[in-house]
Design a protein around this motif. Sequence first.
Motif, short mmCIF file in Angstrom:
data_model
loop_
_atom_site.label_atom_id
_atom_site.label_comp_id
_atom_site.label_asym_id
_atom_site.label_seq_id
_atom_site.Cartn_x
_atom_site.Cartn_y
_atom_site.Cartn_z
N CYS A 78 0.84 -1.20 0.00
CA CYS A 78 0.00 0.00 0.00
C CYS A 78 0.87 1.25 0.00
CB CYS A 78 -0.91 0.05 1.23
SG CYS A 78 -1.95 -1.39 1.47
N VAL A 79 0.36 2.31 -0.61
CA VAL A 79 0.94 3.63 -0.46
C VAL A 79 -0.16 4.56 0.06
CG1 VAL A 79 2.79 3.44 -2.14
CG2 VAL A 79 0.52 4.12 -2.90
N VAL A 80 0.23 5.46 0.95
CA VAL A 80 -0.73 6.36 1.59
C VAL A 80 -0.40 7.79 1.19
CG1 VAL A 80 -1.74 7.11 3.77
CG2 VAL A 80 -0.91 4.75 3.52
N VAL A 81 -1.42 8.52 0.76
CA VAL A 81 -1.29 9.91 0.31
C VAL A 81 -1.99 10.80 1.31
CG1 VAL A 81 -2.09 11.54 -1.42
CG2 VAL A 81 -1.00 9.41 -2.14
N SER A 82 -1.30 11.85 1.77
CA SER A 82 -1.86 12.71 2.82
C SER A 82 -1.73 14.20 2.52
CB SER A 82 -1.18 12.40 4.16
OG SER A 82 -1.32 11.04 4.50
N SER A 83 -1.48 14.57 1.27
CA SER A 83 -1.38 15.98 0.92
C SER A 83 -2.09 16.24 -0.40
CB SER A 83 0.09 16.42 0.80
OG SER A 83 0.66 15.93 -0.40
N PRO A 84 -2.58 17.46 -0.63
CA PRO A 84 -3.24 17.78 -1.91
C PRO A 84 -2.33 17.59 -3.11
CG PRO A 84 -3.75 19.44 -0.25
CD PRO A 84 -2.68 18.58 0.34
N GLU A 85 -1.04 17.94 -2.96
CA GLU A 85 -0.11 17.80 -4.09
C GLU A 85 0.03 16.34 -4.51
OE1 GLU A 85 1.04 21.38 -1.63
OE2 GLU A 85 0.63 19.25 -1.21
N MET A 86 0.21 15.47 -3.53
CA MET A 86 0.34 14.05 -3.85
C MET A 86 -0.97 13.47 -4.37
SD MET A 86 3.21 12.40 -3.63
CE MET A 86 4.20 13.70 -4.34
N ALA A 87 -2.09 13.92 -3.82
CA ALA A 87 -3.39 13.45 -4.30
C ALA A 87 -3.56 13.81 -5.77
CB ALA A 87 -4.51 14.07 -3.47
N LYS A 88 -3.16 14.99 -6.15
CA LYS A 88 -3.27 15.40 -7.55
C LYS A 88 -2.38 14.55 -8.46
CE LYS A 88 -3.04 19.48 -10.55
NZ LYS A 88 -2.78 20.94 -10.59
N GLU A 89 -1.18 14.21 -7.97
CA GLU A 89 -0.28 13.38 -8.76
C GLU A 89 -0.91 12.03 -9.07
OE1 GLU A 89 2.96 13.41 -10.10
OE2 GLU A 89 2.62 15.56 -10.00
N PHE A 90 -1.52 11.41 -8.07
CA PHE A 90 -2.10 10.08 -8.26
C PHE A 90 -3.43 10.13 -9.00
CE2 PHE A 90 0.97 9.00 -5.03
CZ PHE A 90 1.27 7.67 -5.27
N LEU A 91 -4.29 11.09 -8.64
CA LEU A 91 -5.68 11.08 -9.12
C LEU A 91 -5.88 11.85 -10.41
CD1 LEU A 91 -7.42 11.67 -5.67
CD2 LEU A 91 -7.06 9.49 -6.85
N LYS A 92 -4.92 12.66 -10.81
CA LYS A 92 -5.04 13.39 -12.06
C LYS A 92 -3.90 13.07 -13.02
CE LYS A 92 -5.60 17.99 -14.07
NZ LYS A 92 -5.68 19.47 -13.81
N ASN A 93 -2.67 13.33 -12.59
CA ASN A 93 -1.53 13.14 -13.49
C ASN A 93 -1.27 11.67 -13.82
OD1 ASN A 93 -1.29 15.91 -13.25
ND2 ASN A 93 0.41 15.83 -11.80
N HIS A 94 -1.60 10.77 -12.90
CA HIS A 94 -1.41 9.33 -13.14
C HIS A 94 -2.72 8.57 -12.94
CE1 HIS A 94 2.75 10.66 -12.37
NE2 HIS A 94 3.11 9.64 -13.12
N GLU A 95 -3.81 9.21 -13.27
CA GLU A 95 -5.13 8.62 -13.00
C GLU A 95 -5.31 7.27 -13.67
OE1 GLU A 95 -9.90 9.65 -13.35
OE2 GLU A 95 -8.44 10.78 -14.52
N MET A 96 -4.86 7.13 -14.92
CA MET A 96 -5.10 5.89 -15.65
C MET A 96 -4.37 4.69 -15.05
SD MET A 96 -7.34 6.71 -17.71
CE MET A 96 -7.46 5.07 -18.41
N SER A 97 -3.38 4.95 -14.22
CA SER A 97 -2.68 3.85 -13.54
C SER A 97 -3.40 3.42 -12.27
CB SER A 97 -1.25 4.27 -13.19
OG SER A 97 -0.49 4.54 -14.35
#
Length: 516
Positions: A78-97
């Motif tokens: 598991c990886v845990v995201v706890s900041s808006p910047e990291m959330a954007k990286e995972f959910l927008k910039n790398h959403e398809m992954s």
Amino acid sequence: MVDIQDYTILFLVWLISTLLVRAIFLKTRAKPPLPPGPTAFPIIGHLHLLRPIPHQALHNLSERYGPLFYLSFGSVPCVVVSSPEMAKEFLKNHEMSFCNRPSTVAVRCLTYGASDFSFAPYGPYWKFMKQICMSQLLGGQTLDRFLDVRQEEIEVFLKLMLQKGQEGKEVNLGEELMTLANNIISRMTMSKRCSTTDDEAGDVRKLIEEVGVITGKFNFQDYIWFCKNIDVQGFGKRIKKVQVRLDSMMESILKEHEEARMKKKNGKTSENGELGDDFSKDLVNILLDIMEDESSEMRLSRESVKAFILEMFTTGTGTSAGVIQWAMAELINHQNIFKKAREEIDSFVGKKRHLKESDIPSLPYLQAIVKETLRLHPSGPLFTRESTQDCNIGGYHIPPNTRLLVNVWAIGRDPNYWENPMEFQPERFMGSSVIDVRGQHYHLLPFGSGRRSCPGTSLALQVIHTTLGSMIQCFDWKVVNGESVDMSEAAGISLLMEKPLMCVPVARSQCKEIMG
């Protein structure tokens, strides 16, 4: 003298050696490291670090290891995201992954192998379900058609509160709000209320509550690899029993609708030759229309219909009821905010009629209260995704089949984005800069973001705003001995209050007249 054959052999030896060295180098070349994290225990990994309240425990870990860190839940990376910047990286910039949602043994069993919309793998079926969900099931026109249902159920709730207040009785507000939400979803889905216990709808309510308990339990089969096929805790038998009862219940609902549809088709016609209009067009009927449509690009299975019905109940009730309860608790503790909200409602709505859904756009302070509640008390404090391929994010390697946990609760309290983040201040949403709750602003993600965000956001917000506004308009809410409400959270994965919100509703004089 070395002849041409010797040169050829030497060349081949050199070429093969070069290729082997290159292959070994490429294979052993270090990938970017995994994100940082605490040392794991054998077998259980970091599971011991999640108790008693997972989102709070993960927030504490993020303060030590940063906004992106690595954990293993047993054998599940598991990886845990706890900041808006990291959330954007995972959910927008790398959403398809990260377009898949992980499921548990209980979810797979109860949803017919993840046939529901929420847990289906990203692909043609999920896209088809997403399309019909947003266009036919939970789209604007469908929600408008059920406006009267929502308004009627809110009025029933308000009259019950009036009765309890006149009797001077305490009300368990969480339970009553859950009943309200269940009745709205039940009537929208199958044209029945869930407030009674002596009919099928009452049985549905009880069964859905049991489903919620089972799916929220920790199961070793989901996390410990050698327990995958061993029912250590005895959950397997319990889940199967619930699934059998649930399937029987859903079949009964479908058959009842199918019989009514057949009667309509074979029924008498009116003078103009058209069928009568007394046939209810609830969500089950819409799903049956889609299932029977031979021209549809993808056929909807019976199991998919039953899984969607279950999803409507399990996700559609707790969200709105929980948010309203937390909002009322905050308002009771902040009477100045309560007074300001009431003044706004009285100024626009007046004192001769009830607040309606159509009033909400003209009540910005009420909207701000809801946003502030969702910031501090999101109904889903954690939401999950699962990676489908290798990717590098923030300088770290994220392998495929890694579970992503986005700590919405922690993000909503990030001091880099929110001034005085622990204080309940709706005024922070009253400026010219509009912050939305639908996943476009990554420091406020109560309904997720991207393709797999909550499809029922519009319905939830309609119920939350109208119910909360009506409660503010019609009643004062008194707690025992005038004490403030305990805002402690209960242990578990859901954001529930540790102690039930008990209060006496005291009706305003004008609201007594409106409600007769």
